[in-house]
Design a protein around this motif. Structure first.
Motif, mmCIF file in Angstrom:
data_model
loop_
_atom_site.group_PDB
_atom_site.id
_atom_site.type_symbol
_atom_site.label_atom_id
_atom_site.label_comp_id
_atom_site.label_asym_id
_atom_site.label_seq_id
_atom_site.Cartn_x
_atom_site.Cartn_y
_atom_site.Cartn_z
ATOM 1 N N GLN A 119 74.066 -48.847 99.729
ATOM 2 C CA GLN A 119 74.914 -50.000 99.986
ATOM 3 C C GLN A 119 76.287 -49.506 100.379
ATOM 4 O OE1 GLN A 119 75.665 -52.315 96.562
ATOM 5 N NE2 GLN A 119 74.867 -54.207 97.436
ATOM 6 N N ARG A 120 76.885 -50.113 101.393
ATOM 7 C CA ARG A 120 78.248 -49.731 101.718
ATOM 8 C C ARG A 120 79.172 -50.917 101.457
ATOM 9 N NH1 ARG A 120 80.636 -47.519 107.465
ATOM 10 N NH2 ARG A 120 82.815 -47.937 106.934
ATOM 11 N N ALA A 121 80.270 -50.634 100.776
ATOM 12 C CA ALA A 121 81.236 -51.701 100.484
ATOM 13 C C ALA A 121 81.911 -52.128 101.775
ATOM 14 C CB ALA A 121 82.278 -51.209 99.490
ATOM 15 N N LEU A 122 81.914 -53.442 102.036
ATOM 16 C CA LEU A 122 82.540 -53.932 103.266
ATOM 17 C C LEU A 122 83.892 -54.579 102.984
ATOM 18 C CD1 LEU A 122 79.326 -55.354 104.949
ATOM 19 C CD2 LEU A 122 80.508 -53.205 105.466
ATOM 20 N N THR A 123 84.154 -54.862 101.710
ATOM 21 C CA THR A 123 85.439 -55.463 101.337
ATOM 22 C C THR A 123 86.003 -54.707 100.131
ATOM 23 O OG1 THR A 123 84.407 -56.953 99.735
ATOM 24 C CG2 THR A 123 84.591 -57.755 101.999
ATOM 25 N N ASP A 124 87.284 -54.938 99.869
ATOM 26 C CA ASP A 124 87.908 -54.329 98.690
ATOM 27 C C ASP A 124 87.198 -54.775 97.409
ATOM 28 O OD1 ASP A 124 89.655 -52.872 100.108
ATOM 29 O OD2 ASP A 124 91.442 -54.063 99.643
ATOM 30 N N ALA A 125 86.783 -56.034 97.391
ATOM 31 C CA ALA A 125 86.109 -56.545 96.195
ATOM 32 C C ALA A 125 84.791 -55.798 95.983
ATOM 33 C CB ALA A 125 85.851 -58.044 96.346
ATOM 34 N N GLU A 126 84.060 -55.558 97.053
ATOM 35 C CA GLU A 126 82.800 -54.818 96.922
ATOM 36 C C GLU A 126 83.049 -53.382 96.472
ATOM 37 O OE1 GLU A 126 80.210 -57.288 100.280
ATOM 38 O OE2 GLU A 126 80.374 -55.107 100.447
ATOM 39 N N ARG A 127 84.116 -52.812 96.994
ATOM 40 C CA ARG A 127 84.465 -51.449 96.592
ATOM 41 C C ARG A 127 84.781 -51.403 95.100
ATOM 42 N NH1 ARG A 127 89.878 -48.063 97.417
ATOM 43 N NH2 ARG A 127 89.019 -46.008 96.916
ATOM 44 N N SER A 128 85.590 -52.333 94.669
ATOM 45 C CA SER A 128 85.984 -52.387 93.271
ATOM 46 C C SER A 128 84.759 -52.600 92.383
ATOM 47 C CB SER A 128 86.996 -53.519 93.110
ATOM 48 O OG SER A 128 87.210 -53.787 91.775
ATOM 49 N N ASP A 129 83.813 -53.412 92.887
ATOM 50 C CA ASP A 129 82.571 -53.680 92.176
ATOM 51 C C ASP A 129 81.763 -52.390 91.991
ATOM 52 O OD1 ASP A 129 80.893 -55.782 91.101
ATOM 53 O OD2 ASP A 129 79.489 -55.206 92.687
ATOM 54 N N ILE A 130 81.668 -51.612 93.042
ATOM 55 C CA ILE A 130 80.929 -50.340 92.954
ATOM 56 C C ILE A 130 81.584 -49.410 91.929
ATOM 57 C CG2 ILE A 130 80.432 -48.192 94.218
ATOM 58 C CD1 ILE A 130 79.776 -49.907 96.669
ATOM 59 N N TRP A 131 82.902 -49.329 92.003
ATOM 60 C CA TRP A 131 83.598 -48.407 91.097
ATOM 61 C C TRP A 131 83.608 -48.881 89.644
ATOM 62 C CZ3 TRP A 131 84.511 -43.486 91.436
ATOM 63 C CH2 TRP A 131 84.626 -42.895 92.694
ATOM 64 N N GLU A 132 83.396 -50.180 89.452
ATOM 65 C CA GLU A 132 83.465 -50.705 88.086
ATOM 66 C C GLU A 132 82.486 -49.964 87.165
ATOM 67 O OE1 GLU A 132 82.492 -54.837 87.379
ATOM 68 O OE2 GLU A 132 84.063 -54.951 85.835
ATOM 69 N N ALA A 133 81.303 -49.672 87.677
ATOM 70 C CA ALA A 133 80.295 -48.988 86.855
ATOM 71 C C ALA A 133 80.838 -47.646 86.366
ATOM 72 C CB ALA A 133 79.014 -48.781 87.671
#
Lengths: 461, 461
Positions: free
Chosen positions: A309-323
């Motif tokens: 999965q590639r993050a397309l928005t800052d929110a998606e990026r933050s979601d990935i890093w949350e883990a």
């Protein structure tokens, strides 16, 4: 131990009574850092200038009083606490960014500037300070320098040592010295700057740090790849390295860690059946980032990723890093105590390291979540234990030794980020020969002839 | 000084008579390196193993015989030659690449491997060892490590120290030690590896070097920009840094140097009226290289470049670099002697450095071609003199001191690449405080209590 009354009075006078603490609660508090073990201080001083620190050092040196320097207290090896009492210097008043120099791409900071604050300040000006220890919102630059902090970005950008150009420091005998310079190259005399980086507060008291900065990467791409098991994820990392891609970060999270995070967050962070996850970030100019992101995805698919999965928005990026960000807290819920190690092996030997971890898990019947900087061969291996359970603690100690011996056999190191402190002092001889340890002791003597600075760390001296 | 006959016999016995030299011509030859000044050796030994070197060190240490290590002898500060006689160890038999490890991105080499040979070997496998001192076809990895060699690519890739992961070395007291490990992160004990890098052969005898490698950049673009004068060229460099571009190399050549090269090559290397030239290379993945090359060209045009040329073929690239490569030889024709300095200032202060050089040129009426690594603030400043001309030599000494004092005022350093050796030992105190010099002397003592290893270097001891 306790400090002679007259000596204590002389020390308090240097900083002024308003900057000295001797109440029980404070002395106890300064006897613990993130390791949660240590010995209470006899006196806490909060100096305001290098000259005051020089005076404190001279008094302590003359009277052979242990002197311990404390930054933010986020270290995992007890580097900032006394082992037998003494004076703790808190650097909290050294908290200013003195200079961000756009023209020369450098920053001059006092040691207690919080790493994350410096990063924000330089990024606002298009610059970048890459070292990103997990503790960056709490830990300070001085502590990062003393321990040579790493972090996810080290795979591309290196650790703290690559960014330290110059230091001001106070010797345990009281002299204020400057090492290095503001130029990026300097080969005049011995490299005392690099010797002080990672010296764990045993050689000198750092009072000012000059850091090299780099341009802030224009863009970045964040990818998450999931795998059915750790070997497949590790194969993807090997594939990346073989394909000569150098992402900014390659973080790996194993299944035990993933389950713990999911429990904490109350939501799945990966598809069902995921046994390992990679978080990979590439950064740079847009053209390069697109190309490298594609190569990362290809390498993961080729190694058998169940999903990329590639993050397309800052929110998606933050979601990935949350883990990844929640990991440390999540593990805390698994057992009363986490014995946290930062094993490191040559980059290509991560598969062998995970085989070792698996064997140790089975052999000693322990819960050992593992995650970390797979691109550097640097894996955080956490022995989750109940200190009340004597048998488990005994097995944990045996497991620990087996892990340390294993990484040394793999030509790695027992610590890639946290240092030795007193937590690992007993294991130094596993990695270093008696001749090297003796040489280090002579180097220590060159700085600290009376052994007053942070005694009981690195080795029992 | 001369060595006691019995001691000499014992030393010769260690290596075998076939690996010892005591004829006048050899002793004289080993008394000079690229600096062309020094003292003849009393005995030259060519050991084959670290154990032999350990035995030699023990004998020299016991009898207080100076011991000097020689690699390829390309240093500019006399680091590889005796100042008062003694035993010279030639490392010539330590000339093998022991391992190129694709999986872990590292190489293990003996110290006398020629830097350029290692680069070719690793590039053939898609890997890259970036440090590229001008001497790379002659100089050895051991010497590069001992001096912390730089080169044009340092602006992007850093100098030798960034690539040294681990060392095997023999102490002056005879012990064979290993520092560091094959893992890219290692924070166990003091960083003796980095302390040995750049220690100029005064702390230990390096017998094996483990080097970190990086992926070979996929493509590169080479640009040449010409300017009417040095200030405009330097403005282009500042513009690049301000635009946050980090090329692999940013080399600057001033007008005196350009004229010398044109004379040597018998052809113009730049349009008529050129007062300064930049050679800029960017490398990486294709998309990034195109973008950065465009930004480089734009920054040069914006700063007033008279011409910006991009090499489209290997032949054109080689043609652009020829001016830089031939520089050292070309300057040799300008005067009987070249006093070659490697001044360095914070990156943004190159304009101030060139103002200083200009002032010194006028004030002391000297021919001083200057060129070098503008992106690092590291400029080679060459005082062209006739040693027979006493007045000129006197002015050169004054000019030298003025330059050194000037770079220290600019918060730079008197040496960015060549080190101190004995050539600059008298100037150490300009840059380092007495407390720092005393501390370095104590560090030296920790390694070499009898001061037998490379005496008379760094400081007069």
């Amino acid at each position: 131990m306790g400090i002679d009354r007259e000596v204590a009075d002389a020390l308090v006078k240097i900083v002024g009574i308003q900057h000295a603490r001797s109440d029980e609660a404070t002395l106890e508090a300064y006897g613990r850092d993130a390791l949660q073990i240590g010995h209470a201080a006899d006196l806490v001083l909060i100096p305001g200038t290098p000259a005051e620190i020089g005076s404190i050092a001279r008094v302590c040196n003359e009277h052979r009083v242990p002197l311990i320097v404390r930054g933010a207290g986020t270290g995992y090896t007890g580097g900032a606490v006394p082992v037998r009492g003494g004076v703790v210097i808190s650097m909290e008043r050294f908290n200013r960014i003195l200079e961000i120099d756009d023209e020369n791409l450098l920053a001059v900071v006092q040691p207690n500037v919080i790493t994350g604050d410096l990063q924000q300040a330089v990024e606002a000006r298009g610059l970048f300070y890459p070292p990103d220890p997990a503790s960056l919102k709490q830990s300070s630059i001085g502590g990062n320098v003393a321990e040579c902090a790493g972090g996810p970005r080290a795979v591309k950008y290196g650790t703290t040592k690559r960014y330290v150009l110059a230091l001001q420091a106070v010797l345990p005998t009281g002299e204020i010295i400057r090492t290095g310079s503001k130029s990026v190259k300097n080969v005049v005399g011995y490299d005392l700057t690099q010797l002080l980086v990672g010296s764990e507060g045993t050689l000198a008291i750092i009072t000012e740090v000059t850091l090299r900065l780099v341009p802030k990467p224009a863009v970045q791409a964040t990818l998450r790849a999931t795998f059915s098991d750790v070997p497949r994820a590790v194969a993807a990392v090997s594939g990346l390295l073989a394909d000569r891609v150098v992402p900014a970060t390659i973080e790996l999270i194993d299944d035990i860690s993933l389950r713990a995070v999911e429990q904490r967050l109350g939501r799945p962070v990966a598809p069902a059946g995921t046994g390992a996850m990679l978080i990979i970030e590439v950064d740079g100019v847009p053209g390069a980032v697109e190309e490298e992101a594609d190569r990362v995805a290809t390498a993961c698919v080729r190694a058998g990723a169940t999903e990329v999965q590639r993050a397309l928005t800052d929110a998606e990026r933050s979601d990935i890093w949350e883990a990844r960000r929640e990991l440390s807290y999540a593990l805390g819920a698994l057992a009363p105590r986490k014995i946290n190690h930062d094993l490191v092996v040559p980059r290509g030997r991560v598969p062998a390291l995970f085989e070792l971890i698996d064997r140790v898990r089975r052999e000693y019947r322990l819960l050992i979540p593992a995650f970390g900087h797979a691109g550097d061969g640097n894996i955080h291996v956490n022995l989750m234990v109940n200190p009340e359970d004597e048998d488990e603690m005994r097995r944990a100690r045996q497991a620990e030794r087996e892990l340390f011996e294993g990484v040394v056999r793999l030509e790695g190191s027992i610590s890639g980020e946290h240092g030795i402190g007193f937590a690992k002092a007993a294991y130094l001889g596993l990695e270093l020969s008696p001749d090297v340890i003796a040489l280090m002791a002579r180097v220590k003597y060159a700085f600290d002839p009376n052994g007053i600075l942070n005694p009981g760390k690195l080795w029992d001296a």
